[in-house]
Design a protein around this motif. Structure first.
Motif, PDB file in Angstrom:
ATOM      1  N   MET A   1       0.967  -1.116   0.031  1.00  0.00           N
ATOM      2  CA  MET A   1       0.011   0.015   0.187  1.00  0.00           C
ATOM      3  C   MET A   1       0.886   1.124   0.135  1.00  0.00           C
ATOM      4  N   SER A   2       0.451   2.221  -0.549  1.00  0.00           N
ATOM      5  CA  SER A   2       1.074   3.509  -0.864  1.00  0.00           C
ATOM      6  C   SER A   2       1.128   4.211   0.400  1.00  0.00           C
ATOM      7  N   PRO A   3       2.140   4.976   0.786  1.00  0.00           N
ATOM      8  CA  PRO A   3       2.241   5.688   2.190  1.00  0.00           C
ATOM      9  C   PRO A   3       1.080   6.680   2.278  1.00  0.00           C
ATOM     10  N   PRO A   4       0.673   7.051   3.275  1.00  0.00           N
ATOM     11  CA  PRO A   4      -0.434   8.225   3.424  1.00  0.00           C
ATOM     12  C   PRO A   4       0.157   9.458   2.858  1.00  0.00           C
ATOM     13  N   ALA A   5      -0.841  10.136   2.204  1.00  0.00           N
ATOM     14  CA  ALA A   5      -0.413  11.232   1.607  1.00  0.00           C
ATOM     15  C   ALA A   5      -0.495  12.320   2.560  1.00  0.00           C
ATOM     16  N   PRO A   6       0.521  13.380   2.580  1.00  0.00           N
ATOM     17  CA  PRO A   6       0.406  14.583   3.554  1.00  0.00           C
ATOM     18  C   PRO A   6      -1.195  15.300   3.507  1.00  0.00           C
ATOM     19  N   SER A   7      -1.507  15.778   4.520  1.00  0.00           N
ATOM     20  CA  SER A   7      -2.871  16.194   4.736  1.00  0.00           C
ATOM     21  C   SER A   7      -2.920  17.629   5.131  1.00  0.00           C
ATOM     22  N   SER A   8      -3.525  18.612   4.261  1.00  0.00           N
ATOM     23  CA  SER A   8      -3.508  19.955   4.523  1.00  0.00           C
ATOM     24  C   SER A   8      -4.794  20.226   4.726  1.00  0.00           C
ATOM     25  N   SER A   9      -5.248  21.421   5.332  1.00  0.00           N
ATOM     26  CA  SER A   9      -6.701  21.670   5.557  1.00  0.00           C
ATOM     27  C   SER A   9      -7.661  21.575   4.504  1.00  0.00           C
ATOM     28  N   THR A  10      -7.323  21.945   3.206  1.00  0.00           N
ATOM     29  CA  THR A  10      -8.173  21.674   1.937  1.00  0.00           C
ATOM     30  C   THR A  10      -8.167  20.106   1.835  1.00  0.00           C
ATOM     31  N   ASP A  11      -7.155  19.602   1.927  1.00  0.00           N
ATOM     32  CA  ASP A  11      -7.187  17.783   1.739  1.00  0.00           C
ATOM     33  C   ASP A  11      -8.007  17.405   2.671  1.00  0.00           C
ATOM     34  N   ARG A  12      -8.013  17.921   3.866  1.00  0.00           N
ATOM     35  CA  ARG A  12      -8.888  17.378   4.963  1.00  0.00           C
ATOM     36  C   ARG A  12     -10.242  17.455   4.802  1.00  0.00           C
ATOM     37  N   LEU A  13     -10.661  18.762   4.329  1.00  0.00           N
ATOM     38  CA  LEU A  13     -12.244  19.227   4.254  1.00  0.00           C
ATOM     39  C   LEU A  13     -12.632  18.219   3.005  1.00  0.00           C
ATOM     40  N   SER A  14     -11.897  18.151   1.603  1.00  0.00           N
ATOM     41  CA  SER A  14     -12.424  17.208   0.880  1.00  0.00           C
ATOM     42  C   SER A  14     -12.648  15.797   1.269  1.00  0.00           C
ATOM     43  N   ARG A  15     -11.677  15.271   2.220  1.00  0.00           N
ATOM     44  CA  ARG A  15     -11.875  14.119   2.597  1.00  0.00           C
ATOM     45  C   ARG A  15     -12.909  13.864   3.569  1.00  0.00           C
ATOM     46  N   LEU A  16     -13.512  14.796   4.531  1.00  0.00           N
ATOM     47  CA  LEU A  16     -14.449  14.804   5.174  1.00  0.00           C
ATOM     48  C   LEU A  16     -15.808  14.637   4.203  1.00  0.00           C
ATOM     49  N   LEU A  17     -15.824  15.437   3.297  1.00  0.00           N
ATOM     50  CA  LEU A  17     -16.915  15.562   2.604  1.00  0.00           C
ATOM     51  C   LEU A  17     -17.445  14.083   1.835  1.00  0.00           C
ATOM     52  N   ALA A  18     -16.034  13.499   1.349  1.00  0.00           N
ATOM     53  CA  ALA A  18     -16.082  12.150   0.686  1.00  0.00           C
ATOM     54  C   ALA A  18     -16.272  11.080   1.900  1.00  0.00           C
ATOM     55  N   LEU A  19     -15.824  11.317   2.789  1.00  0.00           N
ATOM     56  CA  LEU A  19     -15.867  10.344   3.943  1.00  0.00           C
ATOM     57  C   LEU A  19     -17.348   9.775   4.463  1.00  0.00           C
ATOM     58  N   VAL A  20     -18.257  10.661   4.862  1.00  0.00           N
ATOM     59  CA  VAL A  20     -19.505  10.639   5.085  1.00  0.00           C
ATOM     60  C   VAL A  20     -20.213   9.531   4.162  1.00  0.00           C
ATOM     61  N   PRO A  21     -20.588  10.100   2.935  1.00  0.00           N
ATOM     62  CA  PRO A  21     -21.184   9.337   2.097  1.00  0.00           C
ATOM     63  C   PRO A  21     -20.549   7.686   1.807  1.00  0.00           C
ATOM     64  N   TRP A  22     -19.384   7.687   1.830  1.00  0.00           N
ATOM     65  CA  TRP A  22     -18.593   6.539   1.819  1.00  0.00           C
ATOM     66  C   TRP A  22     -18.755   5.534   2.741  1.00  0.00           C
ATOM     67  N   LEU A  23     -18.797   5.920   4.064  1.00  0.00           N
ATOM     68  CA  LEU A  23     -19.179   5.246   5.387  1.00  0.00           C
ATOM     69  C   LEU A  23     -20.709   4.821   5.369  1.00  0.00           C
ATOM     70  N   ARG A  24     -21.278   5.529   4.897  1.00  0.00           N
ATOM     71  CA  ARG A  24     -22.779   5.343   4.690  1.00  0.00           C
ATOM     72  C   ARG A  24     -23.051   4.343   3.791  1.00  0.00           C
ATOM     73  N   ALA A  25     -22.134   4.141   2.744  1.00  0.00           N
ATOM     74  CA  ALA A  25     -22.375   3.073   1.599  1.00  0.00           C
ATOM     75  C   ALA A  25     -21.709   2.013   2.072  1.00  0.00           C
ATOM     76  N   HIS A  26     -20.983   1.867   3.096  1.00  0.00           N
ATOM     77  CA  HIS A  26     -20.137   0.874   3.680  1.00  0.00           C
ATOM     78  C   HIS A  26     -20.561   0.480   4.772  1.00  0.00           C
ATOM     79  N   PRO A  27     -21.733   0.244   5.551  1.00  0.00           N
ATOM     80  CA  PRO A  27     -22.039   0.087   7.144  1.00  0.00           C
ATOM     81  C   PRO A  27     -21.174  -0.889   7.810  1.00  0.00           C
ATOM     82  N   GLY A  28     -20.535  -0.494   9.026  1.00  0.00           N
ATOM     83  CA  GLY A  28     -19.704  -1.632   9.606  1.00  0.00           C
ATOM     84  C   GLY A  28     -18.342  -1.845   9.175  1.00  0.00           C
TER      85      GLY A  28
END
Length: 325
Positions: A1-28
């Motif tokens: 697996m590739s190492p984690p990418a550096p996380s800026s505030s912009t990266d984190r915001l984009s990730r948070l917006l994508a994280l919720v629907p992804w988690l909703r689609a993958h319960p548990g």
């Protein structure tokens, strides 16, 4: 697996917006799998989940916040607060938007065209992974009629129309000085001074006899001073010369109230529907009612009721049947 990418505030915001629907689609889903998917550490994922706990809708009350659980190494989103759909368009969704936008952009006289062009440009940039050939949308016959009519309005030229009058089921010829083109409820209309009727009339473009049914004349449009655009919140505005008729429709004939413009409707017992509509002459109404058979009857006015009975009696006598009673 590739190492984690550096996380800026912009990266984190984009990730948070994508994280919720992804988690909703993958319960548990487990923490390790979720972290690997977003190329972050489990510690970063836990920090993101802790932040999501205090995010949500304005107000900040418990019912306004995103509700999730990640105990026992499993993550479950209980209340996504409207963030349960992915923010990224699929290829099919993006292509559908491009096609729809190009169709709209081809409509003559479109207001806010610059805004549409800018939005279309951004959309095309965002879907650069789609096939590179440009989408081409062909105009259908009604769009060609619209183009000709809009051109006449812009250049101030009189139009000659072959137009179907629905209330008489008659194809008419008339010259019209156009005033404006408008759209209501998904339909396009021409409003103008009709030289045949000597009044302002509203013409549905889909009732013009195709592209051959509209001609721009080499005559300047000159509506008289009394010609004024009508209030078109309700497009059908009958004149005093048009007769008000009351029909009683059985369930099988209720489509009449949806297909033709009616002034009022009232539900009756047994699924019957009472409607009021205006007609210019009784010939069209007679054909409609006789065609509906026992599924419709004229209630008012009395003279029209009598004429319908006579017409039905004549029709039955042609088949050797007694039409009285």
């Amino acid at each position: 697996m590739s190492p984690p990418a550096p996380s800026s505030s912009t990266d984190r915001l984009s990730r948070l917006l994508a994280l919720v629907p992804w988690l909703r689609a993958h319960p548990g889903v487990c923490l390790d799998d979720a972290a690997a998917t977003f190329r972050i550490t489990v510690r970063q994922l836990r920090d993101d989940l802790d932040l999501l706990f205090v995010c949500g809708l304005p107000g900040g009350a418990p019912g306004d916040l995103i509700d999730l659980s990640y105990s026992a190494d499993q993550i479950t989103v209980l209340d996504p607060q409207t963030l349960d759909r992915p923010l990224k368009l699929s290829a099919d969704e993006a292509m559908a938007l491009v096609v729809a936008a190009r169709t709209l952009a081809d409509v003559p006289g479109l207001s806010a065209r610059d805004a549409l062009d800018r939005a279309l440009g951004k959309l095309e940039d965002a879907v650069g992974t789609l096939p590179s050939e440009r989408v081409r949308v062909e105009l259908d016959a009604q769009d060609e009629v619209l183009r000709v009519v809009q051109d006449a309005v812009t250049r101030g030229r009189r139009l000659h129309l072959r137009y179907l009058v629905w209330s008489r089921d008659e194809l008419t010829e008339r010259d019209v000085d156009p005033i404006r083109v408008l759209t209501r409820d998904g339909r396009w209309y021409l409003e103008g001074w009709c030289h045949r009727s000597k009044a302002v009339r509203l013409f549905r473009l889909d009732r013009i006899d195709g592209p051959d049914g509209v001609t721009v004349l080499d005559i300047p449009a000159a509506p008289p001073p009394e010609a004024r655009p009508r209030d078109t919140d309700g497009l059908f505005q009958p004149g005093p010369e048009e007769m008000l008729v009351v029909l009683e429709l059985h369930p099988a004939a209720r489509w009449v109230a949806d297909y033709y413009p009616v002034e009022s409707r009232r539900e009756l017992d047994g699924g019957l529907l009472l409607v009021e509509l205006r007609v210019w002459e009784t010939g069209w109404l007679r054909r409609l009612v006789l065609g509906l058979g026992d599924q419709a009857r004229v209630v008012e006015p009395a003279d029209v009721v009598a004429s319908m009975h006579d017409a039905a009696a004549r029709a039955l006598s042609a088949y050797g049947r007694d039409g009285h009673g």
